[in-house]
Design an enzyme around this catalytic site. Structure first.
Site, PDB file in Angstrom:
ATOM      1  N   PRO A 285       0.834  -1.202   0.000  1.00  0.00           N
ATOM      2  CG  PRO A 285      -0.555  -1.434   1.834  1.00  0.00           C
ATOM      3  CD  PRO A 285       0.717  -1.928   1.245  1.00  0.00           C
TER       4      PRO A 285
ATOM      5  CE  LYS B 127      -3.196  -4.841   0.672  1.00  0.00           C
ATOM      6  NZ  LYS B 127      -2.577  -4.670  -0.618  1.00  0.00           N
TER       7      LYS B 127
END
Length: 136
Positions: free
Chosen positions: A17, A48
């Site tokens: 990300p 995540k």
């Protein structure tokens, strides 16, 4: 760093990300704590590990929104997986709250673009995530 050996979309969904905010907010108002809170926040909303999350703020830009130089900005959240029609609604709510609370950029003066990138298009450590995960 150990990576899953499978090249399937589900095995790489937790990687990479990257949140980038471009704003006319002065650099003096962007703290390291804000950046750390942002990486923790995107890790949580995307599900995540924070160790893969990147947050960047480009402050002091000459930006005009609707003829006004009041606080405003544009942002991008890029990820391999974990983005989509329903997911982005959740991510948007979390990010808008965080940015408005900490930087004072109103929700109606910020665009966020969500990019669900393919592993073959994201480079890392001299290669791409597709190759890292066993793709050709």
């Amino acid at each position: 760093m150990k990576y899953p050996s499978s090249g399937s979309r589900s095995s790489i969904a937790y990687i990479m990300p990257n949140f980038r905010l471009e704003t006319n907010i002065p650099k003096s108002k962007i703290t390291v704590d804000f950046l750390k809170q942002t990486t923790a926040l995107i890790a949580k909303t995307l599900g995540k590990p924070e160790s893969y999350c990147v947050a960047t703020v480009i402050p002091d830009l000459l930006l005009v929104w609707g003829g006004s130089t009041d606080p405003c900005g544009t942002a991008t959240l890029m990820s391999i997986g974990k983005l989509g029609v329903e997911e982005n609604k959740k991510h948007a709510a979390v990010l808008y709250d965080h940015i408005e609370k900490n930087l004072g950029i109103p929700r109606n003066r910020l665009y966020i673009t969500f990019i669900d990138e393919d592993a073959a298009n994201v480079g890392y450590n001299g290669t791409t995530f597709q190759q890292i995960f066993g793709g050709k």
